[in-house]
Write an enzyme that holds these catalytic residues in place. Structure first.
Site, short mmCIF file in Angstrom:
data_model
loop_
_atom_site.label_atom_id
_atom_site.label_comp_id
_atom_site.label_asym_id
_atom_site.label_seq_id
_atom_site.Cartn_x
_atom_site.Cartn_y
_atom_site.Cartn_z
CG HIS A 53 11.60 -1.78 2.64
ND1 HIS A 53 11.65 -3.30 2.37
CD2 HIS A 53 10.44 -1.49 2.36
CE1 HIS A 53 10.51 -3.56 1.90
NE2 HIS A 53 9.58 -2.59 1.79
CG ASP A 82 5.70 -2.57 6.49
OD1 ASP A 82 6.75 -3.31 6.41
OD2 ASP A 82 5.27 -1.68 5.78
CG HIS A 95 5.59 -6.91 5.28
ND1 HIS A 95 5.26 -7.96 4.55
CD2 HIS A 95 5.54 -6.00 4.38
CE1 HIS A 95 5.03 -7.59 3.23
NE2 HIS A 95 5.18 -6.29 3.08
O1 G3P Z 1 5.74 0.89 1.80
C1 G3P Z 1 6.74 0.73 0.66
C2 G3P Z 1 6.85 -0.66 0.26
O2 G3P Z 1 7.30 -1.21 1.48
C3 G3P Z 1 5.57 -1.41 0.08
O3 G3P Z 1 5.73 -2.73 0.13
O4 G3P Z 1 5.00 -4.83 0.95
O5 G3P Z 1 7.37 -3.85 1.26
O6 G3P Z 1 5.36 -3.07 2.51
P1 G3P Z 1 6.04 -3.58 1.29
CA CA Z 2 5.91 -0.96 3.45
#
Ligand code: G3P
Ligand code: CA
Length: 738
Positions: A53, A82, A95
């Site tokens: 992540h 992201d 992000h």
């Molecule tokens: O993409 C999965 C997860 O990462 C979604 O939440 O805000 O961390 O991008 P975020």
């Molecule tokens: Ca994400």
């Protein structure tokens, strides 16, 4: 050889919406040799994806090449990007829509608030430091190499993964805020083509925006798309309908992790949708989601998930049970063959006086293990922890030993039953409410599973193979509330009918041996109880209480048999044993743990399942087991056995009854009934008058459990019925006879 075999099975049954059979896309796992071949609580294919992540963002600044590198070193299967778009149309890995949190934009461009990415050119962004913030925020993880890390463009990030991933690491990209960046989807596809990754098997595109995903579907129909969900997005929606609806464009769903429960898994896997929850950073959460059968997990802690997937681990928690004043049975399950080590001590840091026990988890028992901890001190809280040898993942538990013989210590126990059937599937709130009371122990009064009911673990009931029965227990252990209660509270589990099939009689039901095997595998059970499948046993809490656990199924005559001298529920031997236990007991309270009620007619007419024949509703019904119960009732009265409480569940409503079977105006014994914890809710009916019942309380149509407390110094016992949120619906004190 193993991997290809399992993969073979997977491809047979599943093809993600893109139609292409599912190649092995991630960490191969042991689709357990004990899988029942029908549960939807298992990954769609034989692997689980480790999705880094924002990179290994627990250890390095998110969305920098340094964090991506760490993720690959830690053997991630995918690195997640992201995406945001710059003023001049370049896609970058970031992000937030602003540069403020993860770069030094505020310092470098003090007059450009709110530093939105769309207001800066790539050239301006390339001058930013995207790493130093991490060193400030996490000094214990700070590294000099993070200083000056830059914001990568998408191409750069892709090339970096291709260069360092040895062709094993896949790409997972999120169109963030697509409404802010018109044309970002086209730009994305253009770069995927340019970098030659568009046809990669290990490529996922994800978004919270359905519109963006449907646009991508048109642009690149073959690419696997994942619909992300927050709790808000799903609230009020029927997941079965929702996932059917999105399965025309999505290959998977990415839910916020708390959304993942058996129902969610069933709805997704029924529609061949992969399930990739976010963001999962503790091994407890990782294991909890793996036990639900997810297909991958977004995590900041790549290494912790890889550790779990590369080694056997404790997969469904731990439990303790059949506790005495000097011993306890400890239970654990692993996800595959392993040696399990238990450490037991009064010292929660396990530095002193630690007992070590190991046991081998094998396929024969669905990788469950039981060890007997003996030589313990009475009336003492013990801490224990278990781990599969070679796995970092350790699960902690605790239990309290019974007070020494002849002592008169207060007691608080909770009891409940009827869990996981008739349309009700985990999680169930009552378990959390029970834990909150810190009881001395938990009596699980039967119907601990519904083997003969349709649930995600057995979509095509009834359970017939031992794997089916095991799958049911695993399904209920996906309930975090149940796991946490079992981890910190000694448990006595008894079975009733749905551990095998509705209203069964042991000797004549072909499924009995299979159901019994699985029941014994999944509960911490002493050899005294499990040997020869006896299951009945007495346990003492000092001299405050003797708990006489019955086996109401193993020896019973068929329900359809007319009642009479030759009809039995307990079998001759157990009936004699019960009388001896009652007579010999000098405890303040004698609690009889039975899985069926005394005067509430259950089962069907002409095949009554409880003791009562229900003649108040069917005057000519010859069934029931009143003949045998009369022997027990008369024995209690004749021998003037005091303070006898029958405790049960089974009827799916709560009731408290006192009995004056010989109509002398004096209570001969009481009956305490709670439930269900998680099954169909029913309303109370009329009582069979045979044994002189008087109803003190009756309430139906709600989930509930019971609390029973004994205060020997006050000569008092108290019962409470609490709802699933712990609210007291009924409370009554009994003055105990001397
Ligand atoms: O993409 C999965 C997860 O990462 C979604 O939440 O805000 O961390 O991008 P975020
Ligand atoms: Ca994400």
């Amino acid at each position: 050889m193993k991997k290809s075999l399992i993969a073979g099975i997977a491809c047979l049954s599943l093809s993600v919406t893109s139609g292409a059979p599912l190649a092995v896309l991630a960490h191969p796992i042991e689709i357990s040799a004990t899988d029942n071949g029908q549960t939807t609580l298992r990954p769609l294919s034989s692997d689980v994806a480790v999705i880094a992540h924002r990179g290994a963002s627990a250890y390095g600044p998110e969305h920098t090449l340094a964090a991506y590198k760490q993720a690959m070193t830690m053997k991630a299967d995918y690195v997640e990007f992201d995406l945001q778009m710059t003023k001049d149309g370049h896609l970058i890995a970031m992000h937030d829509e602003t540069l403020a949190r993860t770069t030094n934009a505020k310092e470098l461009y003090p007059d450009r608030a709110p530093w939105q990415v769309k207001d800066f050119t790539l050239e301006e962004i390339s001058r930013l430091d995207a790493g130093s913030w991490f060193n400030k925020a996490y000094p214990d993880k700070a590294k000099t190499e993070y200083i000056g890390q830059h914001v990568p463009t998408l191409e750069e990030a892709i090339e970096f993964v291709k260069q360092h991933g040895n062709g094993k690491v896949g790409l997972y990209m999120e169109t963030k805020a697509p409404s802010v960046y018109p044309g970002m989807e086209e730009k994305l596809i253009e770069i995927l083509k340019k970098t030659n990754v568009l046809d990669d098997e290990k490529l996922f595109l994800e978004s919270f925006s359905e519109e963006s995903l449907r646009k991508l579907k048109k642009l690149v129909p073959e690419v696997k798309l994942v619909q992300l969900y927050t709790a808000k997005m799903l609230s009020g929606k029927d997941v079965y309908q929702e996932f059917k609806r999105i399965s025309d464009y999505a290959a998977g769903v990415g839910p916020s992790k708390e959304l993942v429960v058996p129902k969610f898994m069933e709805a997704a896997h029924q529609n061949q949708l992969l399930v990739h929850p976010w963001t999962v950073n503790s091994q407890d959460d990782m294991v909890s989601l793996l036990s639900l059968g997810v297909d991958g997990e977004f995590t900041n802690n790549t290494d912790l998930l890889v550790d779990l997937l590369d080694n056997p681990f404790i997969s469904h928690g731990v439990a303790s049970g059949d506790i005495t004043d000097s011993s306890a049975i400890l239970w654990a399950r692993t996800n595959e063959k392993a040696r399990v080590q238990f450490e037991i001590s009064t010292d929660s840091s396990f530095k002193h006086d630690t007992i070590v026990k190991t046991s081998r988890a094998d396929v024969e028992h669905d990788f469950t293990v039981n060890v007997n901890a003996t030589g313990l001190k009475p009336d003492t809280t013990y801490f224990y922890r278990a781990h599969a040898i070679s796995s970092k993942y350790t699960v902690n538990g605790s239990f309290k030993t019974a007070p020494e013989e002849n002592s008169l210590k207060p007691l608080t126990m909770v009891w409940g039953g009827d869990t996981g059937g008739q349309g009700e599937i985990p999680p169930f709130n009552s378990f959390k409410a029970m834990s909150a009371l810190n009881p001395d122990f938990f009596l699980f009064s039967g119907d601990t599973i519904y083997a003969d009911n349709k649930t995600p673990a057995v979509p095509n009931p009834p359970s017939e193979t031992v794997e089916d029965f095991w799958a049911k227990y695993k399904e209920n252990r996906t309930d975090a509330g149940l796991r946490s209660l079992l981890q910190k509270t000694g448990t006595f589990a008894i079975w009733d009918d749905h551990e095998v099939t509705n209203d069964f009689s042991g000797p004549t039901q072909p499924l009995t041996p299979t159901g019994l095997r699985a029941f014994k595998d999944y509960w911490p059970m002493s050899s005294e109880r499990s040997t020869e499948d006896k299951l009945y046993q007495k346990y003492s809490w000092g001299n405050t209480m003797d708990m006489i656990i019955l086996n109401n199924r193993g020896y019973r005559s068929p329900n359809t048999q007319a009642d009479g001298a030759d009809k039995t529920m307990l079998g001759k031997e157990q009936l004699e044993w019960l009388k001896q236990q009652l007579l010999a007991s000098d405890a303040k309270v004698k609690l009889v743990a039975t899985s069926v009620p005394i005067s509430i007619p259950t089962g069907k007419a002409m095949a009554r399942d409880g003791w009562a024949n229900g003649n108040q509703v069917n005057p000519n019904d010859p069934t029931g087991y009143e003949n045998e119960f009369k022997q027990i009732s008369d024995f209690i009265i004749e021998k003037e056995i005091k303070n006898v409480f029958f405790v049960t569940t089974d009827v799916h409503f709560a009731e408290v009854i006192k009995y004056d079977a010989n109509q002398d105006g004096k209570t001969d014994y009481n009956e305490l009934i709670s439930g269900p914890i998680g099954a169909v809710k029913i309303n109370p009916g009329t009582l069979d008058p045979t044994f002189g019942p008087e109803r003190l309380y009756a309430e139906g149509n709600f989930f509930n459990f019971g609390v029973f407390q004994i205060n020997p110094s006050k000569q008092e016992a108290k019962v409470e019925i609490r709802d699933e949120n712990g609210k007291v619906h009924f409370s009554h004190s009994f003055q105990l006879e001397e």
